[in-house]
Write a protein that holds these residues in place. Structure first.
Motif, PDB file in Angstrom:
ATOM      1  N   GLU A 153       0.860  -1.186   0.000  1.00 31.13           N
ATOM      2  CA  GLU A 153       0.000   0.000   0.000  1.00 31.13           C
ATOM      3  C   GLU A 153       0.892   1.230   0.000  1.00 31.13           C
ATOM      4  O   GLU A 153       1.647   1.463   0.944  1.00 31.13           O
ATOM      5  CB  GLU A 153      -0.919   0.002   1.219  1.00 31.13           C
ATOM      6  N   VAL A 154       0.809   2.002  -1.058  1.00 29.48           N
ATOM      7  CA  VAL A 154       1.651   3.186  -1.232  1.00 29.48           C
ATOM      8  C   VAL A 154       0.798   4.426  -1.021  1.00 29.48           C
ATOM      9  O   VAL A 154      -0.315   4.526  -1.560  1.00 29.48           O
ATOM     10  CB  VAL A 154       2.290   3.209  -2.635  1.00 29.48           C
ATOM     11  N   VAL A 155       1.330   5.368  -0.244  1.00 29.74           N
ATOM     12  CA  VAL A 155       0.656   6.640   0.008  1.00 29.74           C
ATOM     13  C   VAL A 155       1.549   7.758  -0.512  1.00 29.74           C
ATOM     14  O   VAL A 155       2.678   7.930  -0.047  1.00 29.74           O
ATOM     15  CB  VAL A 155       0.357   6.849   1.505  1.00 29.74           C
ATOM     16  N   LEU A 156       1.039   8.497  -1.491  1.00 28.97           N
ATOM     17  CA  LEU A 156       1.748   9.630  -2.093  1.00 28.97           C
ATOM     18  C   LEU A 156       0.966  10.895  -1.792  1.00 28.97           C
ATOM     19  O   LEU A 156      -0.241  10.968  -2.046  1.00 28.97           O
ATOM     20  CB  LEU A 156       1.880   9.427  -3.599  1.00 28.97           C
ATOM     21  N   GLU A 157       1.662  11.901  -1.250  1.00 25.95           N
ATOM     22  CA  GLU A 157       0.974  13.134  -0.853  1.00 25.95           C
ATOM     23  C   GLU A 157       1.773  14.343  -1.311  1.00 25.95           C
ATOM     24  O   GLU A 157       3.004  14.392  -1.165  1.00 25.95           O
ATOM     25  CB  GLU A 157       0.796  13.175   0.662  1.00 25.95           C
ATOM     26  N   VAL A 158       1.052  15.324  -1.897  1.00 20.02           N
ATOM     27  CA  VAL A 158       1.639  16.596  -2.304  1.00 20.02           C
ATOM     28  C   VAL A 158       0.802  17.703  -1.667  1.00 20.02           C
ATOM     29  O   VAL A 158      -0.426  17.746  -1.856  1.00 20.02           O
ATOM     30  CB  VAL A 158       1.665  16.753  -3.835  1.00 20.02           C
ATOM     31  N   ALA A 159       1.464  18.606  -0.916  1.00 18.48           N
ATOM     32  CA  ALA A 159       0.737  19.671  -0.204  1.00 18.48           C
ATOM     33  C   ALA A 159       1.449  20.997  -0.393  1.00 18.48           C
ATOM     34  O   ALA A 159       2.678  21.057  -0.512  1.00 18.48           O
ATOM     35  CB  ALA A 159       0.627  19.334   1.278  1.00 18.48           C
ATOM     36  N   ASP A 160       0.638  22.084  -0.447  1.00 15.56           N
ATOM     37  CA  ASP A 160       1.197  23.434  -0.544  1.00 15.56           C
ATOM     38  C   ASP A 160       0.468  24.323   0.459  1.00 15.56           C
ATOM     39  O   ASP A 160      -0.528  23.928   1.062  1.00 15.56           O
ATOM     40  CB  ASP A 160       1.058  23.967  -1.967  1.00 15.56           C
ATOM     41  N   ASN A 161       0.972  25.532   0.634  1.00 17.08           N
ATOM     42  CA  ASN A 161       0.347  26.479   1.563  1.00 17.08           C
ATOM     43  C   ASN A 161      -0.284  27.649   0.820  1.00 17.08           C
ATOM     44  O   ASN A 161      -0.301  28.786   1.311  1.00 17.08           O
ATOM     45  CB  ASN A 161       1.376  26.998   2.568  1.00 17.08           C
ATOM     46  N   GLY A 162      -0.812  27.339  -0.385  1.00 20.21           N
ATOM     47  CA  GLY A 162      -1.450  28.368  -1.180  1.00 20.21           C
ATOM     48  C   GLY A 162      -2.863  28.670  -0.721  1.00 20.21           C
ATOM     49  O   GLY A 162      -3.311  28.208   0.343  1.00 20.21           O
ATOM     50  N   PRO A 163      -3.643  29.434  -1.533  1.00 22.32           N
ATOM     51  CA  PRO A 163      -5.000  29.845  -1.150  1.00 22.32           C
ATOM     52  C   PRO A 163      -6.036  28.729  -1.250  1.00 22.32           C
ATOM     53  O   PRO A 163      -7.182  28.920  -0.835  1.00 22.32           O
ATOM     54  CB  PRO A 163      -5.303  30.967  -2.148  1.00 22.32           C
ATOM     55  N   GLY A 164      -5.689  27.580  -1.800  1.00 20.60           N
ATOM     56  CA  GLY A 164      -6.663  26.501  -1.924  1.00 20.60           C
ATOM     57  C   GLY A 164      -7.287  26.463  -3.306  1.00 20.60           C
ATOM     58  O   GLY A 164      -7.043  27.314  -4.169  1.00 20.60           O
TER      59      GLY A 164
END
Length: 457
Positions: free
Chosen positions: A379-390
């Motif tokens: 089970e692979v979990v890939l996550e990309v997150a930023d701190n932009g306005p959404g």
């Protein structure tokens, strides 16, 4: 005493004849299975069968018609010896040459001698044996003429060469022996002479060695051919991969030059996005052409890290605080392709829409983790997150509903990996998490399947 010697020699000849039949059956099996792959197998099958049948008919002398036990029997043996040489030339794509024509002429003369002898009693026994001996010797010279030096260094080639040399050496010795002893001995005595029987045994042994050498040649040649084809395919693949890589680099350089020369912000953004897509393709291509990890699988974490740096450079986002939390994950080519496309799309969108230069510190986080799921899967979990306005529009349930190509691409790649997409956008940034169950090339002792991930198929 002579009766005992005759009985022992006859029994030995019969055993050798049966052994030759076994080798003939082996050659026939190879011909049936590999007749379209190996040239010359048809000649070798016929040759082995001819020598095996001829050896049986030779043993039936005084028990059948002279024409069968003499003319037919020896013609089959001589034809088999020439068939071995013809098959060897065909096997190695060599012309018949001068020795082939000589051997064919000697075979024709020998056959005529045996036919006349069995029908009329002329020529005499000595001439018949001498022409037979010469025919076998010339056929073996024809065989040696068809063997290359590289083939002689192999086990089958060495055995075949040794049997041919044995036949050639025995031939003049036998002729000299007959010339010295035939005049003062009747036909029955010379046929029962133990020394003369040794000559016949030598021919039998050489014939068996030849047939078994031919049977060894087929698997040896197939293995060598397989290695040659594998090497050729590998060389062609490397050449093609090298050319494709060079072409992709040329495209990237052109896009980079166009982006630097462009003064329109929209054009720069489009060129940067195009450059990131080509980078994604280049990364996948590089992964498929690279060597696998020692334990198997492609290093997904290495390619995600490389792609992230390339995308940020293409968008000139040098001031972004990047947080890469990538666990070592090894997977197959299909999963790597999908994950690379997802990462490329999400980071490109973040550079285009989330980082707007409003004074706050731009931050990007990419994480990758994996845990055993079932035997042979993870089970692979890939996550990309930023701190932009959404996000400006909803992404319901991780499924694109006509909201854009990027969301459709991410959703499609996730579905191709039997995964789900979880999107969280609350005005303080956007986090996209992809959870999927994919093959684990390095894991064979994973535990039983845990509870299903919510929303996974």
């Amino acid at each position: 005493m002579n009766a005992v010697v005759d009985l022992d020699i006859g029994t030995l000849m019969f055993s050798l004849s049966m052994t030759m039949w076994m080798a003939t059956a082996l050659i026939g099996m190879f011909w049936w299975r590999h007749r379209e792959q190996v040239s010359g197998l048809g000649w070798w099958s016929v040759a082995a069968a001819s020598m095996a049948l001829g050896s049986v008919l030779v043993l039936l002398q005084d028990h059948t018609i002279d024409f069968i036990s003499l003319a037919v029997a020896n013609t089959l043996v001589h034809a088999g010896a020439n068939g071995v040489a013809l098959g060897l030339h065909r096997f190695q794509d060599r012309p018949i040459g001068v020795w082939g024509w000589i051997s064919g002429g000697v075979f024709a003369v020998t056959t005529a001698v045996f036919v006349l002898s069995s029908l009329t009693g002329r020529p005499e026994f000595g001439i018949r044996l001498m022409t037979s001996t010469a025919c076998l010797a010339v056929a073996m010279i024809f065989t040696l003429a068809g063997t290359t030096s590289s083939f002689r260094r192999t086990l089958p080639g060495g055995l075949l060469t040794a049997a041919a040399v044995l036949t050639i050496v025995v031939a003049p010795v036998r002729i000299v022996y007959m010339a010295l002893h035939l005049e003062d001995r009747p036909l029955a005595v010379i046929q029962q002479d133990p020394v003369h029987s040794l000559f016949v045994l030598a021919y039998f042994m050489a014939g068996i060695v030849v047939v078994f050498a031919l049977s060894l040649t087929v698997p040896s040649w197939l293995r060598r051919r397989e290695r040659e084809l594998a090497g050729r395919i590998d060389m062609l693949y490397r050449e093609m991969s090298h050319r494709v890589g060079n072409n992709l680099n040329v495209i990237l350089n052109y896009l980079d030059m166009a982006q630097q020369e462009s003064t329109d912000e929209h054009n720069r953004s489009v060129l940067a996005q195009s450059q990131s897509m080509v980078m994604a393709v280049s990364t996948v291509h590089s992964a498929l052409g690279s060597r696998r990890d020692e334990e198997g699988g492609l290093p997904l974490h290495d390619h995600i890290e490389l792609l992230t740096d390339q995308i940020l450079r293409s968008f000139r986002e040098a001031d972004i605080e990047r947080d890469l939390d990538l666990d070592p994950v090894y997977t197959d080519a299909r999963t790597l392709k999908n994950c690379v496309l997802i990462v490329n799309e999400l980071i490109t969108n973040a550079c285009k829409y989330a980082f707007q230069g409003d004074g706050q510190t731009d931050a990007l986080r990419v994480s990758l983790s994996a845990r055993p799921y079932t035997r042979g899967r993870q089970e692979v979990v890939l996550e990309v997150a930023d701190n932009g306005p959404g996000l400006s529009s909803p992404w319901a349930g991780g499924v694109a509903e006509g909201t854009g190509f990027g969301q459709a691409l991410v959703s499609h790649c996730a579905e191709d990996m039997n995964g789900v997409v979880d999107v969280n956008s609350d005005g303080e940034g956007t986090r996209v998490r992809v959870t999927c169950r994919v093959p684990d090339p390095r894991g064979d002792d994973a535990p039983e399947a845990p509870e299903a991930v919510a929303g996974a198929p």
